[in-house]
Design an enzyme around this catalytic site. Structure first.
Site, PDB file in Angstrom:
ATOM      1  N   GLY A  45       0.837  -1.194   0.000  1.00 50.45           N
ATOM      2  CA  GLY A  45       0.000   0.000   0.000  1.00 50.45           C
ATOM      3  C   GLY A  45       0.868   1.238   0.000  1.00 50.45           C
ATOM      4  CD  GLN A  50       3.391   6.014   2.591  1.00 47.74           C
ATOM      5  OE1 GLN A  50       2.449   5.427   2.061  1.00 47.74           O
ATOM      6  NE2 GLN A  50       4.355   5.368   3.222  1.00 47.74           N
ATOM      7  CB  CYS A  94       5.108   2.468   7.296  1.00 50.99           C
ATOM      8  SG  CYS A  94       4.599   3.927   6.378  1.00 50.99           S
ATOM      9  CG  LEU A  95       6.514   1.037   1.292  1.00 49.80           C
ATOM     10  CD1 LEU A  95       5.931   1.277  -0.105  1.00 49.80           C
ATOM     11  CD2 LEU A  95       7.628   0.003   1.240  1.00 49.80           C
ATOM     12  CG  HIS A 136      -0.746   1.425   7.269  1.00 45.35           C
ATOM     13  ND1 HIS A 136       0.206   0.961   8.150  1.00 45.35           N
ATOM     14  CD2 HIS A 136      -0.083   2.259   6.427  1.00 45.35           C
ATOM     15  CE1 HIS A 136       1.384   1.510   7.865  1.00 45.35           C
ATOM     16  NE2 HIS A 136       1.240   2.295   6.818  1.00 45.35           N
ATOM     17  CD  GLU A 137      -1.086   2.439   2.695  1.00 50.39           C
ATOM     18  OE1 GLU A 137      -0.640   3.602   2.561  1.00 50.39           O
ATOM     19  OE2 GLU A 137      -0.372   1.489   3.053  1.00 50.39           O
ATOM     20  CG  HIS A 140       0.147   6.975   5.308  1.00 54.07           C
ATOM     21  ND1 HIS A 140       1.281   7.466   5.894  1.00 54.07           N
ATOM     22  CD2 HIS A 140       0.367   5.649   5.128  1.00 54.07           C
ATOM     23  CE1 HIS A 140       2.166   6.475   6.066  1.00 54.07           C
ATOM     24  NE2 HIS A 140       1.628   5.351   5.613  1.00 54.07           N
TER      25      HIS A 140
HETATM   26 NI    NI Z   1       2.539   3.481   5.619  1.00 52.98          NI
END
Ligand code: NI
Length: 172
Positions: A45, A50, A94-95, A136-137, A140
């Site tokens: 995701g 991000q 998380c990226l 989660h997304e 963000h």
């Molecule tokens: Ni994340």
């Protein structure tokens, strides 16, 4: 085109993203770029902030690559319209916070409404990993990271390690 992913801590990861009110070609391109960036990472995701784009846009695909055909989802203005009382714990990552993982408790099932790549309204119930990932997304887009669910000490430790990583990466 692959975009570069912002690393925590970054003020852009703490901001509320405004809703998308007009699906332009450049927003569609951004969504395609985000999928490319997510698959390359690899991740399941990615949210627009991000990659430094402050729009309510997320992409996800929680299909395990060796198990079934990919299912890339593009969601503009995703909104959770219902959540189960039953919860689930997943070890999240998380990226924007590479190499740090922690258990997070969230509703096990969520119903999400969104606009797809063509601006068509969609609504679907997600469970398991898909439910965790979509929550989660969406977090963000509200400037919330999975480490915000952890105890302050643990969160501060991860943030300090990330600051160190960023300093190392910034070195010539
Ligand atoms: Ni994340």
């Amino acid at each position: 085109m692959k975009r570069s992913i912002l690393l925590h801590p970054d003020p852009r990861l703490k901001k509320l993203c405004p809703a998308v009110d007009d699906l332009s070609d450049s927003l569609r391109q951004l969504a395609d770029d985000m999928l490319e960036t997510m698959y390359a990472a690899p991740g399941i995701g990615l949210a627009a902030p991000q990659v430094g784009e402050m729009n309510r846009l997320i992409v996800l695909d929680c299909v395990k690559p060796d198990e079934a055909a990919p299912r890339p989802l593009i969601m503009f203005n995703p909104e959770i319209v219902a959540s189960s009382d039953e919860t689930n714990v997943y070890e999240e990552g998380c990226l924007s916070i590479p190499e740090h993982y922690a258990d997070v408790t969230r509703p096990k099932e969520v119903e999400v409404a969104w606009l797809d790549r063509d601006g068509k309204a969609q609504q679907e119930v997600f469970d398991g990993l898909w439910a965790t990932c979509v929550q989660h997304e969406i977090d963000h887009l509200d400037g919330k990271l999975f480490i915000d669910y952890l105890k302050p000490l643990r969160r501060q430790l991860i943030t300090r390690k990330m600051q160190k990583l960023k300093r190392e990466r910034a070195r010539p």
